[in-house]
Design a protein around this motif. Structure first.
Motif, PDB file in Angstrom:
ATOM      1  N   PHE A  10      39.091   1.818  51.348  1.00 58.30           N
ATOM      2  CA  PHE A  10      37.661   0.584  50.960  1.00 58.30           C
ATOM      3  C   PHE A  10      38.516  -0.309  49.941  1.00 58.30           C
ATOM      4  O   PHE A  10      38.453   0.224  48.601  1.00 58.30           O
ATOM      5  CB  PHE A  10      37.398   1.954  50.497  1.00 58.30           C
ATOM      6  CG  PHE A  10      36.374   2.774  51.632  1.00 58.30           C
ATOM      7  CD1 PHE A  10      35.753   2.509  52.148  1.00 58.30           C
ATOM      8  CD2 PHE A  10      37.612   3.953  51.196  1.00 58.30           C
ATOM      9  CE1 PHE A  10      34.809   3.721  52.674  1.00 58.30           C
ATOM     10  CE2 PHE A  10      37.439   5.412  52.324  1.00 58.30           C
ATOM     11  CZ  PHE A  10      35.956   4.837  53.098  1.00 58.30           C
ATOM     12  N   LEU A  13      35.954  -0.752  47.128  1.00 62.30           N
ATOM     13  CA  LEU A  13      35.318  -0.090  45.903  1.00 62.30           C
ATOM     14  C   LEU A  13      35.135  -0.357  44.784  1.00 62.30           C
ATOM     15  O   LEU A  13      33.673  -0.502  44.240  1.00 62.30           O
ATOM     16  CB  LEU A  13      35.719   1.695  46.282  1.00 62.30           C
ATOM     17  CG  LEU A  13      34.983   2.631  46.438  1.00 62.30           C
ATOM     18  CD1 LEU A  13      34.294   2.603  46.781  1.00 62.30           C
ATOM     19  CD2 LEU A  13      36.104   3.616  45.675  1.00 62.30           C
ATOM     20  N   ARG A  17      32.305  -0.849  42.220  1.00 63.96           N
ATOM     21  CA  ARG A  17      31.345   0.300  41.363  1.00 63.96           C
ATOM     22  C   ARG A  17      31.049  -1.153  40.323  1.00 63.96           C
ATOM     23  O   ARG A  17      30.286  -0.499  40.011  1.00 63.96           O
ATOM     24  CB  ARG A  17      32.626   1.091  41.282  1.00 63.96           C
ATOM     25  CG  ARG A  17      32.570   1.597  42.346  1.00 63.96           C
ATOM     26  CD  ARG A  17      34.050   3.113  41.899  1.00 63.96           C
ATOM     27  NE  ARG A  17      34.255   3.790  42.542  1.00 63.96           N
ATOM     28  CZ  ARG A  17      35.290   5.341  42.500  1.00 63.96           C
ATOM     29  NH1 ARG A  17      36.503   4.291  42.228  1.00 63.96           N
ATOM     30  NH2 ARG A  17      35.533   6.111  43.528  1.00 63.96           N
ATOM     31  N   PHE A 138      26.851   2.201  51.615  1.00 65.75           N
ATOM     32  CA  PHE A 138      27.535   2.821  50.412  1.00 65.75           C
ATOM     33  C   PHE A 138      27.246   4.627  50.530  1.00 65.75           C
ATOM     34  O   PHE A 138      26.087   5.414  51.183  1.00 65.75           O
ATOM     35  CB  PHE A 138      27.041   2.760  49.469  1.00 65.75           C
ATOM     36  CG  PHE A 138      27.753   1.327  48.656  1.00 65.75           C
ATOM     37  CD1 PHE A 138      28.557   0.946  48.938  1.00 65.75           C
ATOM     38  CD2 PHE A 138      26.647   0.096  48.921  1.00 65.75           C
ATOM     39  CE1 PHE A 138      29.091  -0.845  48.421  1.00 65.75           C
ATOM     40  CE2 PHE A 138      26.996  -1.586  48.980  1.00 65.75           C
ATOM     41  CZ  PHE A 138      27.564  -1.740  48.737  1.00 65.75           C
ATOM     42  N   TYR A 148      32.413   3.005  52.008  1.00 63.85           N
ATOM     43  CA  TYR A 148      31.644   2.198  52.600  1.00 63.85           C
ATOM     44  C   TYR A 148      32.001   1.917  53.976  1.00 63.85           C
ATOM     45  O   TYR A 148      32.632   2.407  54.581  1.00 63.85           O
ATOM     46  CB  TYR A 148      31.095   1.280  51.757  1.00 63.85           C
ATOM     47  CG  TYR A 148      32.226   0.330  51.236  1.00 63.85           C
ATOM     48  CD1 TYR A 148      32.825  -0.714  52.862  1.00 63.85           C
ATOM     49  CD2 TYR A 148      32.997   0.281  50.574  1.00 63.85           C
ATOM     50  CE1 TYR A 148      33.920  -1.854  52.102  1.00 63.85           C
ATOM     51  CE2 TYR A 148      34.313  -0.135  50.058  1.00 63.85           C
ATOM     52  CZ  TYR A 148      34.727  -0.884  51.234  1.00 63.85           C
ATOM     53  OH  TYR A 148      35.454  -2.089  51.155  1.00 63.85           O
TER      54      TYR A 148
END
Length: 657
Positions: A10, A13, A17, A138, A148
């Motif tokens: 990922f 990611l 975030r 997600f 995800y």
């Protein structure tokens, strides 16, 4: 804090975030802006009150769990991306979440799932990408993004897009139950989304087998319609009708979690006016007869049967002369009033205008009504005001002989008849802009008419499954049911994909469908993995204790376990539960650690449990079509495991040893 996963799996990611942190910050900024709104600065008191209420609702909405978060992201193709947000990489994207979140410039940061622009997130496939190039789903744990799933919708070689149910959705569907229904905005599937976003101006029947999401779809449809038609529906109201109070408790938190708190949730019995004290219970045959459509015609006739002509002409002194009003004239007035479309007692009120019109033509006077009390008295005697409770009492005495008047023990079926009589005589006291009805197949013709009157526009969502029609006066044909609802613009949508019941359980339950004597397509489950039903055959003297032991064993793996049993066994089962430290209860909310929900097959409808223990299925399925439907209901309450405990062989139709 969520554990960091491999950047090879990922790589985006961290950036996602950061986007989540930004979205939450924007939500907090929106809250701050609303907190600083001063209603007293409005131009007048009415505007001030409106601002105060609006701000309070917005703040409550933004402070609910999940506001400021997102569960999906969509990227438009270049041809459709002109109005979207732009990411740091230059892609045109929208993040999809439970609430609308915007930044300080009022640009969208998170798009409300109900907005038209979010629809492709739920419907896009390779065959029809709805203008999308890419979709991302997600996975979150404790509010933090952990993974995800990407679907490249503009790449025909990407075999993840639109091929089956994505893993994040399956994980959410298969999660352990808590005793209350959850919203499903992150897991809505294409066939469900079509139903949710259907136009307001129609009656939509949603036929679907167990676990197809009918209830969730109906509730999300209510939330969607309020989003799309807020001014109209806040004014006219939205009503959700559930089968019983336990069910309403079970679904009670779904709409508030979606930000909709104005929807009224009632049983059909709650709608009835005037109230009678229900102290009796009808046997099945009487429930069926009292709920039959024929009773609607009986009441319609009885509502005007008390209108009778005087026995002779009226001779009324009017000063120096005598006014003669013939029976034929009175019959004409009565007939004209009766032909009107208004409620019966309001039709009666029109007599005054008819008399004044004809007397003005005949005598060129406007005061005959006031100057002729004998005429008014004769018309009152010919057409007395009717009271709904007395009318129904008289009809019941004629059609179902027994105690009447003050000695009558009123039943639920009687209460529906009273409401119907009241509507015929006085009109419906309150109506709604849209009505959602769950477990509709179990309502009698009379109960459906009670509900249908609450939606004069015919805007309704009717949820049900004919194979689960288990009440004596229930429905077995949607066309007939729509007639009772008096729905002019109606259509039927079918949900065929099951998301709740694992395939090894649903496939066995579907074997009962040929015995239900209704036309209902078998649903298929997307949850292919799971345990087949477990069967325990025990001696009759050991049945209750064996059920208690089985419940303990199932609860060890699945604490949310419910029991379905014939009602005659409840006392014995509760005693056996108590002997092992458990307690049988008739609810799914506010359960103590040792509470075990215990229901009949009819009462458990609409509920779901991780584990289900069905007691003596051979008594539930007694060979009748209704018995097949009852066992079908009982078996399909299970989300994880299904156990049978019986003191005799199971019904052969199940094909189990």
């Amino acid at each position: 804090m969520a554990a960091d996963l491999s950047p090879d799996l990922f790589p985006e990611l961290p950036a996602e975030r950061d986007q989540l942190t930004f979205a939450r910050a924007c939500r907090d900024a929106m809250i701050s802006r609303f907190e600083h709104v001063d209603p007293d600065a409005a131009a007048d008191e009415v505007t001030s009150e409106y601002v105060e209420v609006t701000v309070a609702e917005a703040l409550e909405d933004l402070r609910t769990p999940g506001a400021g978060e997102f569960f999906g992201r969509i990227t438009a193709t270049s041809a459709t991306a002109a109005t979207s947000a732009t990411s740091a990489t230059g892609d045109q994207v929208w993040y999809i979440g439970r609430r609308h979140i915007e930044d300080d410039q009022h640009d969208p940061v998170v798009v409300d799932w109900r907005a038209p622009i979010a629809a492709p997130f739920y419907r896009a496939t390779h065959a029809d990408p709805f203008g999308l190039a890419h979709r991302r789903r997600f996975t979150a744990v404790d509010g933090e993004l952990t993974a995800y799933l990407d679907e490249q919708l503009d790449d025909p070689d990407d075999d993840t897009a639109g091929s089956g149910i994505p893993d994040p959705v399956l994980a959410e569907i298969g999660a352990a139950r808590t005793g209350a229904m959850r919203e499903i905005v992150a897991t809505i599937q294409a066939e469900q989304d079509v139903v949710i976003r259907a136009p307001l101006e129609r009656c939509l029947v949603v036929q679907g087998g167990p676990g197809t999401g009918k209830t969730a779809v109906g509730l999300h449809r209510a939330a969607y319609l309020l989003f799309e038609h807020r001014r109209r529906l806040v004014r006219d109201g939205v009503l959700v009708v559930g089968p019983n109070r336990v069910f309403l408790d079970y679904i009670g938190n779904v709409l508030p979690s979606l930000g909709e708190r104005s929807v009224q949730q009632r049983t059909a019995l709650d709608l009835c006016l005037p109230k009678v004290e229900i102290t009796g219970t009808d046997p099945d045959g009487l429930r069926r007869d009292k709920g039959d459509a024929a009773m609607l015609d009986v009441l319609a006739v009885a509502a005007v049967q008390h209108v009778v002509l005087p026995s002779e002409d009226l001779r009324i002194p009017m000063g120096a002369r005598t006014l003669v009003v013939t029976r034929e004239e009175i019959a004409g007035w009565l007939d004209q009033a009766l032909q009107a479309k208004a409620p019966v007692n309001k039709r009666r009120d029109s007599l005054k205008g008819l008399v004044q019109r004809d007397m003005r033509r005949r005598l060129d006077r406007d005061d005959v009504w006031e100057k002729a009390p004998a005429l008014r008295s004769a018309l009152t005697k010919a057409w007395p005001t009717q009271q709904p409770i007395r009318l129904v009492d008289r009809v019941l005495k004629e059609w179902f002989p027994g105690p009447a008047g003050k000695r009558r023990a009123w039943t639920v079926a009687d209460q529906y008849l009273v409401d119907e009589a009241s509507s015929l005589l006085n009109g419906t006291p309150f109506t709604y802009g849209h009505v959602v009805v769950d477990e509709s197949q179990d309502h009698s013709a009379v109960a459906l008419r009670v509900i249908g009157r609450r939606s004069p526009s015919g805007s309704m969502t009717i949820l049900g499954d004919l194979a689960q029609s288990t009440t004596p006066a229930g429905q077995q044909d949607w066309g007939v049911a729509l007639g009772h609802l008096r729905a002019a613009h109606a259509e039927i949508a079918h949900l065929t994909i099951g998301y709740r019941v694992p395939a090894p359980i649903l496939d066995v339950a579907n074997r009962l469908l040929p015995f239900t004597q209704v036309s209902s397509a078998a649903s298929r489950s997307v949850r292919l993995e799971g345990d087949p039903p477990v069967v325990r055959i025990v001696a009759p003297n050991d049945l209750a204790a064996s059920v208690a032991a089985e419940v303990l064993a199932v609860r060890h793996r699945h604490h949310n376990t419910g029991v379905v049993a014939p009602p005659a066994m409840f006392d014995e089962l509760c005693a056996a539960f108590a002997a092992v430290g458990l307690a049988g209860v008739d609810r799914v909310h506010d359960l103590a650690h040792g509470d075990v929900p215990l229901f009949t097959a009819e009462a458990v409808k609409g509920l779901e449990f991780d584990g289900v223990v069905v007691v003596n299925p051979h008594q539930i399925f007694d060979g009748s079509p209704r018995g097949a439907r009852l066992l079908y209901v009982a078996m399909t309450r299970a989300v994880q495991v299904l156990h049978f405990v019986a003191d005799a062989p199971l019904p052969p139709a199940l094909g189990l040893p």
